[in-house]
Write a protein that holds these residues in place. Structure first.
Motif, mmCIF file in Angstrom:
data_model
loop_
_atom_site.group_PDB
_atom_site.id
_atom_site.type_symbol
_atom_site.label_atom_id
_atom_site.label_comp_id
_atom_site.label_asym_id
_atom_site.label_seq_id
_atom_site.Cartn_x
_atom_site.Cartn_y
_atom_site.Cartn_z
ATOM 1 N N LEU A 41 -22.159 1.982 97.375
ATOM 2 C CA LEU A 41 -23.556 1.847 96.955
ATOM 3 C C LEU A 41 -24.417 2.971 97.508
ATOM 4 N N LEU A 42 -24.249 3.275 98.794
ATOM 5 C CA LEU A 42 -25.053 4.339 99.409
ATOM 6 C C LEU A 42 -24.776 5.691 98.755
ATOM 7 N N GLY A 43 -23.505 5.990 98.547
ATOM 8 C CA GLY A 43 -23.145 7.270 97.930
ATOM 9 C C GLY A 43 -23.670 7.398 96.518
ATOM 10 N N ASN A 44 -23.527 6.349 95.728
ATOM 11 C CA ASN A 44 -23.954 6.420 94.329
ATOM 12 C C ASN A 44 -25.473 6.380 94.190
ATOM 13 N N PHE A 45 -26.151 5.604 95.046
ATOM 14 C CA PHE A 45 -27.612 5.618 95.019
ATOM 15 C C PHE A 45 -28.148 6.986 95.438
ATOM 16 N N SER A 248 -9.535 14.520 90.194
ATOM 17 C CA SER A 248 -9.456 13.629 91.355
ATOM 18 C C SER A 248 -9.966 12.239 91.005
ATOM 19 N N VAL A 249 -11.079 12.180 90.259
ATOM 20 C CA VAL A 249 -11.648 10.897 89.851
ATOM 21 C C VAL A 249 -10.670 10.140 88.958
ATOM 22 N N MET A 250 -10.020 10.845 88.039
ATOM 23 C CA MET A 250 -9.048 10.191 87.152
ATOM 24 C C MET A 250 -7.865 9.635 87.930
ATOM 25 N N LEU A 251 -7.398 10.394 88.920
ATOM 26 C CA LEU A 251 -6.257 9.926 89.716
ATOM 27 C C LEU A 251 -6.618 8.701 90.553
ATOM 28 N N MET A 252 -7.893 8.574 90.916
ATOM 29 C CA MET A 252 -8.333 7.396 91.672
ATOM 30 C C MET A 252 -8.615 6.211 90.760
ATOM 31 N N SER A 253 -8.799 6.462 89.469
ATOM 32 C CA SER A 253 -9.233 5.405 88.559
ATOM 33 C C SER A 253 -8.099 4.816 87.727
ATOM 34 N N TYR A 254 -7.349 5.668 87.033
ATOM 35 C CA TYR A 254 -6.366 5.159 86.075
ATOM 36 C C TYR A 254 -5.126 4.528 86.720
ATOM 37 N N PRO A 255 -4.460 5.184 87.689
ATOM 38 C CA PRO A 255 -3.222 4.577 88.217
ATOM 39 C C PRO A 255 -3.395 3.168 88.774
ATOM 40 N N PRO A 256 -4.419 2.889 89.640
ATOM 41 C CA PRO A 256 -4.554 1.503 90.131
ATOM 42 C C PRO A 256 -4.774 0.501 89.006
ATOM 43 N N GLY A 257 -5.596 0.883 88.008
ATOM 44 C CA GLY A 257 -5.868 -0.027 86.904
ATOM 45 C C GLY A 257 -4.639 -0.307 86.064
ATOM 46 N N ILE A 258 -3.867 0.739 85.746
ATOM 47 C CA ILE A 258 -2.668 0.570 84.930
ATOM 48 C C ILE A 258 -1.613 -0.227 85.681
ATOM 49 N N ILE A 292 -18.365 11.279 97.133
ATOM 50 C CA ILE A 292 -17.909 12.206 98.179
ATOM 51 C C ILE A 292 -17.181 13.388 97.555
ATOM 52 N N VAL A 293 -16.305 13.103 96.587
ATOM 53 C CA VAL A 293 -15.544 14.162 95.917
ATOM 54 C C VAL A 293 -16.485 15.150 95.236
ATOM 55 N N TYR A 294 -17.430 14.639 94.456
ATOM 56 C CA TYR A 294 -18.347 15.530 93.745
ATOM 57 C C TYR A 294 -19.316 16.218 94.695
ATOM 58 N N GLY A 295 -19.710 15.516 95.766
ATOM 59 C CA GLY A 295 -20.608 16.134 96.741
ATOM 60 C C GLY A 295 -19.967 17.296 97.467
ATOM 61 N N ILE A 296 -18.636 17.226 97.661
ATOM 62 C CA ILE A 296 -17.926 18.303 98.360
ATOM 63 C C ILE A 296 -17.565 19.438 97.407
ATOM 64 N N LYS A 297 -17.043 19.094 96.226
ATOM 65 C CA LYS A 297 -16.506 20.095 95.308
ATOM 66 C C LYS A 297 -17.580 20.808 94.498
ATOM 67 N N ASN A 298 -18.722 20.150 94.243
ATOM 68 C CA ASN A 298 -19.767 20.753 93.425
ATOM 69 C C ASN A 298 -20.834 21.354 94.333
#
Length: 312
Positions: A41-45, A248-258, A292-298
């Motif tokens: 929540l803190l990161g996204n807000f 990175s976002v895709m690797l964190m999102s799709y594998p756990p869901g599938i 965190i990923v986007y804050g570091i990479k962008n």
């Protein structure tokens, strides 16, 4: 043969047990889940605040990031507050209507999440393969329309799920071995025929997520081809760096869901708490790590976030 004790749907209340067999350590399990939720929540807000305040960030890519943040916060907020009631106060009851509402919004948010990832892949394709036309192809208005289309698609595909569940009979077993109401967890405790639920859920997963992954793979195959045409090594690195956050976002999102979806249907020999751990990772990890990923990479976003955090 004794008659089955079928409970009318309007008076149904289910029992969400959390982690079956681990009730004694629910308090300890709740700590990492709650902390992950709060960090997310803190990161996204923070992301939403910075993009909203900075006029220079009012671009398609950052609009997509804001949409992703809202959807991820929505998915986790559908689940975590109720899970905390279970872990902290042992309040496990949830009405049929409450269960179906939670399930509808959660699954809608997760499907919307996939649509946004597809749009982000298309955004990266245009940025790398057609940079001169980027501002004309991807306007903020067009991104908003794509987001609306993703939402409509999610609602149309998910709406039948609570309708299918509502027609099922439920007998004496009203215990859901999970921290929240997902489609298959509720269907499995019914004493009726759940063939339609199983087939529809599996077909939706194959069609929607299959098409989304194919479109993402197509975008990245075209990106890779375009990158290899570029002769400059520095240009290679710059082009690929723009994609690493999304990958990175895709690797964190799709594998756990599938994995969660497949084990739910075909992993009968897997311990119940393993199913539930996968189910919780599915909606906790992406919202916690994506900012965190986007804050570091962008670099542009990193600098703007630094501008506001340094004032505190």
């Amino acid at each position: 043969m004794a008659a089955l004790n079928i409970t009318p749907s309007e008076s149904l209340s289910f029992i969400l047990v959390g982690f079956p067999g681990l009730e004694a350590v629910h308090i300890w399990i709740s700590i990492p889940i709650f902390l992950s939720y709060v960090i997310g929540l803190l990161g996204n807000f923070t992301l939403l605040f910075v993009v909203g305040k900075e006029q220079t960030l009012h671009k398609p890519m950052y609009l997509l990031l804001c949409m992703l943040a809202l959807v991820e916060m929505g998915a986790s907020t559908c689940v975590v507050p109720k899970a905390m009631w279970i872990f902290w106060f042992n309040w496990k009851s949830i009405t049929m209507n409450g269960c179906l509402t939670q399930m509808f919004f959660f699954h809608t948010a997760t499907m919307m999440h996939s649509a946004i990832l597809v749009t982000m892949a298309f955004d990266r394709y245009v940025a790398i393969c057609n940079p001169l036309r980027y501002s004309t192809i991807l306007t903020n208005a067009r991104i908003a329309k794509l987001g609306l289309a993703g939402l409509i698609r999610a609602v149309l595909f998910i709406l039948p799920l609570p309708l299918f569940l509502n027609r099922l009979p439920f007998c004496d077993n009203l215990i859901i071995p999970n921290t929240y109401c997902d489609h298959m967890s509720v269907a499995k405790i019914s004493c009726g025929d759940i063939t339609v639920n199983t087939i529809y859920g599996f077909v939706v997963m194959l069609i929607v997520y299959g098409i989304d992954l194919m479109l993402i793979a197509l975008s990245y195959s075209l990106i890779i081809r375009a990158v290899f045409i570029i002769s400059s090594r520095k240009a290679h690195q710059k082009a690929l760096n723009t994609c690493t956050s999304h990958l990175s976002v895709m690797l964190m999102s799709y594998p756990p869901g599938i994995i969660f979806s497949m084990t739910h249907r075909f992993g009968q020999g897997i311990a119940p708490h393993v199913h539930i751990i996968l189910a919780n990772l599915y909606f906790l990890i992406p919202p916690m790590l994506n900012p965190i990923v986007y804050g570091i990479k962008n670099k542009e976003l990193h600098d703007k976030v630094g501008k506001y955090t340094c004032r505190i």
